[in-house]
Design an enzyme around this catalytic site. Structure first.
Site, PDB file in Angstrom:
ATOM      1  N   HIS A  18       0.840  -1.127   0.250  1.00  0.00           N
ATOM      2  CA  HIS A  18       0.004  -0.114   0.121  1.00  0.00           C
ATOM      3  C   HIS A  18       0.680   1.085   0.057  1.00  0.00           C
ATOM      4  CE1 HIS A  18      -3.482  -2.472   1.782  1.00  0.00           C
ATOM      5  NE2 HIS A  18      -3.415  -2.495   0.540  1.00  0.00           N
ATOM      6  N   GLU A 119     -13.997  -7.747  -7.803  1.00  0.00           N
ATOM      7  CA  GLU A 119     -14.218  -8.511  -6.745  1.00  0.00           C
ATOM      8  C   GLU A 119     -14.915  -9.851  -7.129  1.00  0.00           C
ATOM      9  OE1 GLU A 119     -13.344 -11.004  -3.818  1.00  0.00           O
ATOM     10  OE2 GLU A 119     -12.159  -9.158  -3.941  1.00  0.00           O
ATOM     11  N   ASP A 165      -3.547  -8.591  -7.530  1.00  0.00           N
ATOM     12  CA  ASP A 165      -3.172  -9.015  -6.076  1.00  0.00           C
ATOM     13  C   ASP A 165      -4.307 -10.014  -5.907  1.00  0.00           C
ATOM     14  OD1 ASP A 165      -2.502  -9.015  -3.557  1.00  0.00           O
ATOM     15  OD2 ASP A 165      -3.740  -7.383  -2.939  1.00  0.00           O
TER      16      ASP A 165
END
Length: 279
Positions: A18, A119, A165
């Site tokens: 991050h 997602e 990711d």
């Protein structure tokens, strides 16, 4: 799909990932032209470090929980965008809140910029969609993240970032990542492509790096933070490949990574040009 990031939110890998994500976004903000961010495995966006999942593992204690003490001024300059994102969220949600990549992205977008958050997990998608339902420049999509690479790039904007990711739950994930990383660059050669990966097996990571370097022509940085010897049984480190990196990112990582190694009691770091810039 069993992986739920809430158990691992705020750990050492999140801090590294991050902090570098925020630096990339800060670079994109230096020009007035709009940019697009596509987050292919977005999670739920915001995490409660006092919640049941994070409390069960306590991983955040040795990650973001170890970040309160200031670093040297040059390292703090690198950390500043990430620290601002964390502080802004906690001012709104309380001291145990932690921003995942969607929340960091959203906090740094301007009116002209856009983000697509992808997602696959049904419950996590519902949570993510509810969190960003009022954000006019953020689109939340219920889709497999790998499908998003084909469906959403290239965007109309020339500038921007793809953040990949994946949970690394399946066999052959490193091989798939190498292929899809190269594919994303072919589809969007002017975009920044960043791919997170775990470090557990030294040979596996070395083979992955070799596969990427053979398949990619754009300049690509290999950035890794090692917190323990890679013995194949646990998460010993965190890696990020960044293709078409901002010109200052190697210098930023060269300051940040050794500082994180010292702070986390780590085993070392990697900051190298995996694919050098072509003359």
């Amino acid at each position: 799909m069993n992986y739920r990031h809430a158990y691992h939110a705020g750990n050492f890998a999140d801090v590294m990932k991050h902090a570098l994500l925020a630096r990339i976004l800060a670079h994109l903000l230096k020009k007035p032209a709009a940019f697009r961010v596509i987050d292919t495995h977005a999670g739920i966006g915001i995490y409660d470090l006092a919640g049941e999942e994070a409390s069960k593992t306590g991983e955040w204690c040795s990650g973001v929980g170890a970040m309160d003490a200031p670093f040297s001024p040059d390292v703090e300059t690198v950390l500043e965008p990430w620290r601002q994102a964390v502080a802004a969220l906690r001012a709104d949600r309380g001291p145990s809140a932690y921003p995942g990549s969607p929340a960091i992205v959203r906090s740094m977008l301007r009116a002209q910029d856009r983000a697509i958050l992808v997602e696959k997990h049904p419950q996590d998608h519902a949570t993510l969609a509810a969190e960003f339902r009022h954000a006019a420049n953020v689109k939340v999509v219920h889709l497999d993240g790998w499908a998003a690479l084909g469906g959403f790039i290239p965007p109309k904007e020339r500038r921007g970032l793809v953040l990949i990711d994946p949970p690394f739950e399946e066999q052959g994930e490193f091989a798939r990542c190498a292929a899809r990383f190269a594919q994303a660059l072919r589809r969007w050669p002017t975009g920044i492509v960043a791919l997170w990966y775990p470090v557990k097996h030294e040979r596996e990571v070395a083979a992955f790096a070799e596969a990427v370097s053979s398949a990619v022509t754009a300049r690509t940085l290999r950035l890794e933070l090692h917190v323990a010897p890679a013995d194949g049984t646990r998460l010993a480190g965190s890696g990020l490949l960044v293709a078409n990196p901002p010109f200052t990112l190697a210098q930023d990582a060269g300051r940040l990574l050794p500082a994180l190694v010292k702070r986390f009691g780590g085993a070392g770091f990697v900051c190298e040009d995996l694919v050098p810039e072509r003359a």
